[in-house]
Design a protein around this motif. Structure first.
Motif, mmCIF file in Angstrom:
data_model
loop_
_atom_site.group_PDB
_atom_site.id
_atom_site.type_symbol
_atom_site.label_atom_id
_atom_site.label_comp_id
_atom_site.label_asym_id
_atom_site.label_seq_id
_atom_site.Cartn_x
_atom_site.Cartn_y
_atom_site.Cartn_z
ATOM 1 N N ASN A 232 5.249 60.122 -30.552
ATOM 2 C CA ASN A 232 5.708 61.359 -29.914
ATOM 3 C C ASN A 232 7.205 61.387 -29.656
ATOM 4 O OD1 ASN A 232 5.804 59.436 -27.924
ATOM 5 N ND2 ASN A 232 4.446 60.522 -26.485
ATOM 6 N N GLY A 233 7.920 60.433 -30.229
ATOM 7 C CA GLY A 233 9.369 60.400 -30.058
ATOM 8 C C GLY A 233 9.838 59.608 -28.861
ATOM 9 N N GLU A 234 8.935 59.216 -28.000
ATOM 10 C CA GLU A 234 9.310 58.436 -26.835
ATOM 11 C C GLU A 234 9.334 56.950 -27.189
ATOM 12 O OE1 GLU A 234 6.688 59.336 -23.664
ATOM 13 O OE2 GLU A 234 7.250 61.473 -23.568
ATOM 14 N N PRO A 235 10.117 56.145 -26.452
ATOM 15 C CA PRO A 235 10.176 54.704 -26.732
ATOM 16 C C PRO A 235 8.792 54.058 -26.633
ATOM 17 C CG PRO A 235 11.958 55.352 -25.255
ATOM 18 C CD PRO A 235 11.051 56.538 -25.386
ATOM 19 N N GLY A 236 8.439 53.292 -27.637
ATOM 20 C CA GLY A 236 7.163 52.596 -27.648
ATOM 21 C C GLY A 236 6.005 53.412 -28.184
ATOM 22 N N GLY A 237 6.231 54.700 -28.484
ATOM 23 C CA GLY A 237 5.143 55.538 -28.975
ATOM 24 C C GLY A 237 4.619 55.094 -30.322
ATOM 25 N N GLN A 238 5.523 54.763 -31.231
ATOM 26 C CA GLN A 238 5.098 54.329 -32.564
ATOM 27 C C GLN A 238 4.324 53.019 -32.495
ATOM 28 O OE1 GLN A 238 5.605 56.105 -35.540
ATOM 29 N NE2 GLN A 238 4.148 54.592 -36.271
ATOM 30 N N GLN A 239 4.709 52.146 -31.584
ATOM 31 C CA GLN A 239 4.019 50.863 -31.446
ATOM 32 C C GLN A 239 2.592 51.056 -30.930
ATOM 33 O OE1 GLN A 239 7.158 51.440 -30.591
ATOM 34 N NE2 GLN A 239 8.147 50.097 -32.100
ATOM 35 N N VAL A 240 2.397 52.071 -30.092
ATOM 36 C CA VAL A 240 1.039 52.349 -29.601
ATOM 37 C C VAL A 240 0.148 52.818 -30.752
ATOM 38 C CG1 VAL A 240 -0.333 53.844 -28.096
ATOM 39 C CG2 VAL A 240 1.825 52.882 -27.272
ATOM 40 N N VAL A 241 0.699 53.684 -31.609
ATOM 41 C CA VAL A 241 -0.092 54.244 -32.703
ATOM 42 C C VAL A 241 -0.486 53.165 -33.697
ATOM 43 C CG1 VAL A 241 -0.034 55.819 -34.668
ATOM 44 C CG2 VAL A 241 0.872 56.554 -32.453
ATOM 45 N N THR A 242 0.467 52.354 -34.091
ATOM 46 C CA THR A 242 0.181 51.327 -35.104
ATOM 47 C C THR A 242 -0.311 50.024 -34.500
ATOM 48 O OG1 THR A 242 2.531 50.683 -35.048
ATOM 49 C CG2 THR A 242 1.852 52.283 -36.725
#
Length: 428
Positions: A101-111
């Motif tokens: 969602n563009g927030e820090p750590g968001g991509q890490q949660v998804v993957t």
């Protein structure tokens, strides 16, 4: 009925007409079926041009064209409705997608935690990782989906060919294929810049045409390759290959595409993940171009209406001309014992036979034409061409044509029934 008709011809002092083979065959079939005399006369009037050259051919052609246009429009409209209601046909065979969602750590949660849970959940049938990247194909800038199947087949839609598997396979949208001059089975030059900005060129084989909706510039545009193929093209063999590959992987904005198993368990599992990660979840977007086309472009319907009006006009013209030119015959039939109801019924039978002839020829032709037109339209639009024929709609068209034909016959039938045999014979 046939002897009575021939007797009426002789009494009218006109040259005896020898019926054509089609009319004779239709008359024999009707007679064997036990149809009444007005039906036999109506069949002959519907198929016979006669001495005065009644416009039978024009009426039959107009009816065929009207029925064909209505059936073709029905197939086209039903196929468009089915397409809009079927995401897998326009490049979105997944039920939900999860992305940062563009927030820090968001991509890490998804993957990380989310992807791990999806992998282990038996109610989730298919999981595919995708990333939107930019490449150059034959000198044209192309937004591309770099994908990796995690569970089940890749969540991608293909018009033809197969989904990319190797590091030198690529699928293109139909518009992109035309713009780049590519063809299925041929090769294209793919240029990709590495993290340092240096371009690298690789040869890819086009293994099919993809249907892509969102993220690649619109329907028919874009390309698909495996994530490993994209990274391999970016990072050629060399001393820095490992570091380059790590840098590319870390920089990809990966999207997780999900499709649950059919049934309540799958629906519940999907709803649970969407409820747990609402900030990262999104449903497939409907193609705006197709929705707008279905709502605002009425050309197929307008064409069908125009041809239907033409068919109705030719049928009405035939009935009016037939009644006017066969006045003496109507008078003779009345003199031989026909009542007004039977004379009117003969006109209605004439209209019904013309309509049935148009249906027998026009309905199959219209369905076939609708299938062809839809395939051409869908393929050029970049979606999977699945033609839909609604039996209820076709039956409705048939019933409507028969009803309109008999409605048009009302006035000519009334004119024929009200004719006075003594006056007509005295005038003749």
């Amino acid at each position: 009925a046939w002897p009575a008709i021939r007797q009426a011809r002789l009494l009218s002092d006109r040259p005896q007409w020898e019926p054509a083979s089609v009319t004779v065959a239709a008359g024999r079939v009707a007679a064997r079926a036990g149809l009444p005399a007005p039906a036999l006369i109506g069949i002959r009037h519907a198929l016979e041009r006669g001495r005065d050259r009644h416009p039978v051919g024009t009426a039959l052609l107009g009816t065929v064209m009207a029925v064909a246009a209505l059936c073709a429009t029905g197939v086209f409209g039903a196929s468009l409705t089915h397409l809009i209601a079927s995401p897998e046909l326009y490049g979105a065979p997944y039920q939900a997608q999860f992305s940062g969602n563009g927030e820090p750590g968001g991509q890490q949660v998804v993957t990380g935690p989310l992807l791990d849970s999806l992998r282990r959940d038996p109610a989730i049938e298919q999981v595919t990782l995708g990333a939107y990247v930019e490449v150059n194909v034959n000198g044209k800038h192309v937004l591309t989906v770099a994908m990796t199947p995690v569970r089940g087949p890749a969540l991608l839609s293909a018009l033809d060919g197969r989904v990319p598997r190797g590091d030198r396979d690529i699928m293109l949208g139909v518009a992109t294929m035309r713009a780049t001059g590519a063809r299925v089975g041929g090769t294209v030059r793919v240029t990709v810049a590495d993290p340092g900005g240096a371009p690298h060129v690789a040869s890819f084989r086009v293994i099919g045409r993809a249907s892509l909706n969102a993220g690649t510039g619109g329907l028919g545009k874009g390309a698909v390759m495996t994530t490993s193929a994209f990274i391999s093209a970016q990072c050629p063999p060399g001393a820095k290959q490992t570091a380059c590959q790590r840098s590319v992987r870390d920089g990809l904005a990966t999207v997780v595409l999900v499709r649950a198993a059919d049934g309540d368990a799958g629906d519940a599992a999907l709803a649970r993940y969407i409820g747990k990660y609402p900030d990262f979840a999104a449903e497939p977007a409907k193609p705006t171009a197709l929705v707008n086309f279905g709502e605002s472009v009425n050309f197929p319907l307008l064409l069908a209406v125009a041809l239907s009006v033409f068919g109705a006009a030719t049928l009405l013209h035939l009935l009016l001309v037939s009644v006017a030119r066969r006045r003496v015959e109507a008078g003779l039939l009345k003199a031989l014992g026909f009542v007004r109801r039977q004379v009117a019924a003969a006109v209605c039978w004439q209209a019904t036979v013309v309509a049935l002839a148009g249906i027998v020829v026009g309905a199959p032709a219209g369905i076939a034409a609708g299938r062809v037109l839809w395939r051409v339209f869908a393929t050029n639009f970049g979606v999977v061409p699945v033609a839909v024929v609604e039996p209820v709609l076709i039956v409705g068209v048939v019933a409507g044509v028969l009803a309109v034909a008999n409605l048009l016959a009302a006035v000519p039938a009334l004119l024929a029934a009200r004719s006075r045999p003594a006056q007509l014979l005295r005038t003749e």
